[in-house]
Design a protein around this motif. Structure first.
Motif, mmCIF file in Angstrom:
data_model
loop_
_atom_site.group_PDB
_atom_site.id
_atom_site.type_symbol
_atom_site.label_atom_id
_atom_site.label_comp_id
_atom_site.label_asym_id
_atom_site.label_seq_id
_atom_site.Cartn_x
_atom_site.Cartn_y
_atom_site.Cartn_z
ATOM 1 N N ILE A 82 11.200 -15.315 8.805
ATOM 2 C CA ILE A 82 12.350 -15.010 7.731
ATOM 3 C C ILE A 82 13.628 -15.155 8.342
ATOM 4 N N ASP A 83 14.937 -15.693 7.797
ATOM 5 C CA ASP A 83 15.842 -16.210 8.257
ATOM 6 C C ASP A 83 17.084 -15.719 7.186
ATOM 7 N N VAL A 84 18.098 -14.813 7.789
ATOM 8 C CA VAL A 84 18.752 -14.038 6.793
ATOM 9 C C VAL A 84 20.370 -14.201 7.526
ATOM 10 N N GLY A 91 20.490 -25.765 3.325
ATOM 11 C CA GLY A 91 19.155 -24.827 3.798
ATOM 12 C C GLY A 91 18.095 -25.503 4.549
ATOM 13 N N HIS A 92 16.841 -24.853 4.802
ATOM 14 C CA HIS A 92 15.803 -25.608 5.202
ATOM 15 C C HIS A 92 14.582 -24.936 4.800
ATOM 16 N N SER A 93 13.375 -25.792 4.825
ATOM 17 C CA SER A 93 12.127 -25.076 4.546
ATOM 18 C C SER A 93 11.862 -24.077 5.596
ATOM 19 N N VAL A 135 12.398 -21.863 0.846
ATOM 20 C CA VAL A 135 13.783 -22.331 1.544
ATOM 21 C C VAL A 135 14.543 -21.390 1.770
ATOM 22 N N THR A 136 15.612 -21.702 2.770
ATOM 23 C CA THR A 136 16.677 -20.521 2.791
ATOM 24 C C THR A 136 17.945 -21.483 2.191
ATOM 25 N N VAL A 137 18.791 -20.630 1.531
ATOM 26 C CA VAL A 137 19.999 -21.196 0.893
ATOM 27 C C VAL A 137 21.205 -20.620 1.699
ATOM 28 N N GLU A 138 22.028 -21.481 2.469
ATOM 29 C CA GLU A 138 22.915 -20.589 3.333
ATOM 30 C C GLU A 138 24.222 -21.349 3.359
ATOM 31 N N PRO A 139 24.965 -21.381 2.164
ATOM 32 C CA PRO A 139 26.299 -21.798 2.440
ATOM 33 C C PRO A 139 27.316 -21.037 3.333
ATOM 34 N N VAL A 156 26.492 -16.789 4.096
ATOM 35 C CA VAL A 156 25.404 -15.883 3.606
ATOM 36 C C VAL A 156 24.137 -16.479 3.306
ATOM 37 N N GLU A 157 23.160 -15.961 3.912
ATOM 38 C CA GLU A 157 21.880 -16.860 3.802
ATOM 39 C C GLU A 157 20.869 -15.817 3.294
ATOM 40 N N ASP A 158 19.710 -16.539 2.541
ATOM 41 C CA ASP A 158 18.713 -15.730 1.976
ATOM 42 C C ASP A 158 17.465 -16.734 1.940
HETATM 43 MN MN MN Z 1 18.788 -20.830 8.633
#
Ligand code: MN
Length: 400
Positions: free
Chosen positions: A254-256, A325-327, A352-356, A373-375
């Motif tokens: 997980i990546d946040v 983001g990335h897978s 995927v991550t979404v990280e604007p 902010v990343e989810d």
């Molecule tokens: Mn990331």
């Protein structure tokens, strides 16, 4: 804990074999030659391709798959006086329906095939590519063996997650949520980035997880450095604190990223609200109609449109200098088709991550800081599922 289906690995191997049958190919996946960390220590390598196909974390093993056979082998012998043997290869071979062979017999199998799928992650398996090239020069074979990357086969299998994998990732995200909440209760202004990182890690380990990458803890201007390494700098009350962390739970990552505040200025708040709203809009709008590049343009446009209301002139590539983001899955940066080609489309079942983010180094806004902010998001036919939605991100909840 999610129960694994005992034949999950056999089924994955069978899918690889279906692919290999097309061109009489052979695929080799192993761990890596040790890389020194210090004089007497090495990094433990994790080849997620090997884990995906066999379920083992013993990187001293390897698997060779031909169109109708599976071979398991130990490429690096374990000295039981000094090292722990992580896997009983005999039991694993039985579980996989594989034959145990000696590492010295691998070349015999490769030399019979027309197409060798090597693993770019493994320096050990790289020696076979050299051997193939050498054999072609010395024997001038009529039908040379072609070389390709095993990721050609494994990306399509790994990038779309099974229901079983998504269940594990839901649990992993729950763990990350608990970890972040208890971490947030322990963090105090005036602590250094390193101290804060250590508090974060203590919560990761106490929750039976481990970091999936070196966490970024960055206060104030340090948060404008995308991959900042935590330092002894203390977190001051006017500075946003960027915390980008990952955990491994049950072998899935997980990546946040979240931002914490003490006494934020109204300017910082405005920027935070922009980034948060773009994170939410993009997370829900991802769908298989869109390519990676479409989403990148959309993210830039949304960030730019809002930022224009605050600053007259800026270069969007400068204030938002990374991807959207990335897978993610067995690896934090999981292999995916858009990792290879930015014009390939999103697929249902991808995670995927979404990280604007927006980053300022003084000149644009008179203050230096960074906000991201990343989810983690599962792409679904109906509504996308934000795995990490339980981790607070409302502005008021981010103030310590
Ligand atoms: Mn990331």
């Amino acid at each position: 804990m999610v129960k694994e289906n005992s034949d999950i690995y056999q089924k994955r191997i069978q899918k690889v074999q279906e692919f290999l049958r097309k061109e009489n190919g052979v695929a080799l996946v192993t761990g890596n030659l040790p890389i020194k960390k210090t004089e007497d220590q090495v990094y433990r390598f994790r080849n997620s391709n090997l884990f995906f196909l066999t379920g083992t974390i013993d990187q001293d093993l390897g698997v060779l798959i031909t169109k109708d056979e599976v071979f398991l082998f130990r490429w690096k012998k374990v000295n039981p006086v000094w090292e722990t043997c992580l896997e009983n290869e005999r039991a694993l071979a039985t579980k996989l329906g594989a034959k145990l062979i000696d590492e010295s017999k691998i070349w015999d199998q490769i030399s019979k095939c027309k197409l060798f799928f090597g693993d770019r992650l493994s320096s050990w398996s790289g020696k076979f590519i050299q051997k193939i090239l050498d054999s072609q020069i010395t024997s001038l074979r009529e039908k040379p063996i072609r070389v390709a990357s095993v990721e050609e086969i494994l990306i399509p299998l790994r990038e779309v997650k099974s229901e079983y994998e998504i269940k594990i990732m839901i649990e992993a995200a729950k763990k990350a949520t608990e970890i972040f909440k208890s971490f947030k209760n322990l963090v105090r202004p005036g602590l250094s980035e390193i101290e804060i990182r250590n508090i974060l890690y203590s919560q990761i380990y106490v929750n039976h997880c481990h970091p999936s990458f070196d966490a970024i803890v960055a206060a104030g201007k340090n948060a404008a450095i995308l991959h900042h390494t935590p330092t002894h700098k203390r977190w001051e009350k006017n500075e946003p604190l960027l915390v980008d962390f990952g955990i491994y739970y049950n072998d899935y990552a997980i990546d946040v990223t979240r931002i914490l505040f003490i006494k934020p200025s109204s300017r910082v708040r405005e920027i935070y609200e922009i980034v948060k709203s773009v994170n939410e809009l993009i997370s829900l709008s991802l769908n298989p109609e869109k390519t990676y590049n479409d989403i990148l343009n959309e993210t830039k446009q949304l960030l730019g449109k809002e930022l224009k209301k605050i600053i007259k002139s800026f270069d969007i590539g400068e204030v938002f200098p990374h991807g959207w983001g990335h897978s993610i899955g067995l690896d934090v940066h999981d292999p995916s088709s858009f990792g290879l080609n930015k014009n390939s489309r999103i697929k249902n079942g991808m995670v995927v991550t979404v990280e604007p983010g927006l980053y300022f180094r003084n000149k644009q806004i008179g203050e230096a800081f960074g906000i991201r902010v990343e989810d983690c998001v599962v792409i679904n036919k109906k509504k996308n599922l934000v795995l990490t939605a339980g981790i607070p991100k409302e502005f008021k909840d981010m103030i310590i």
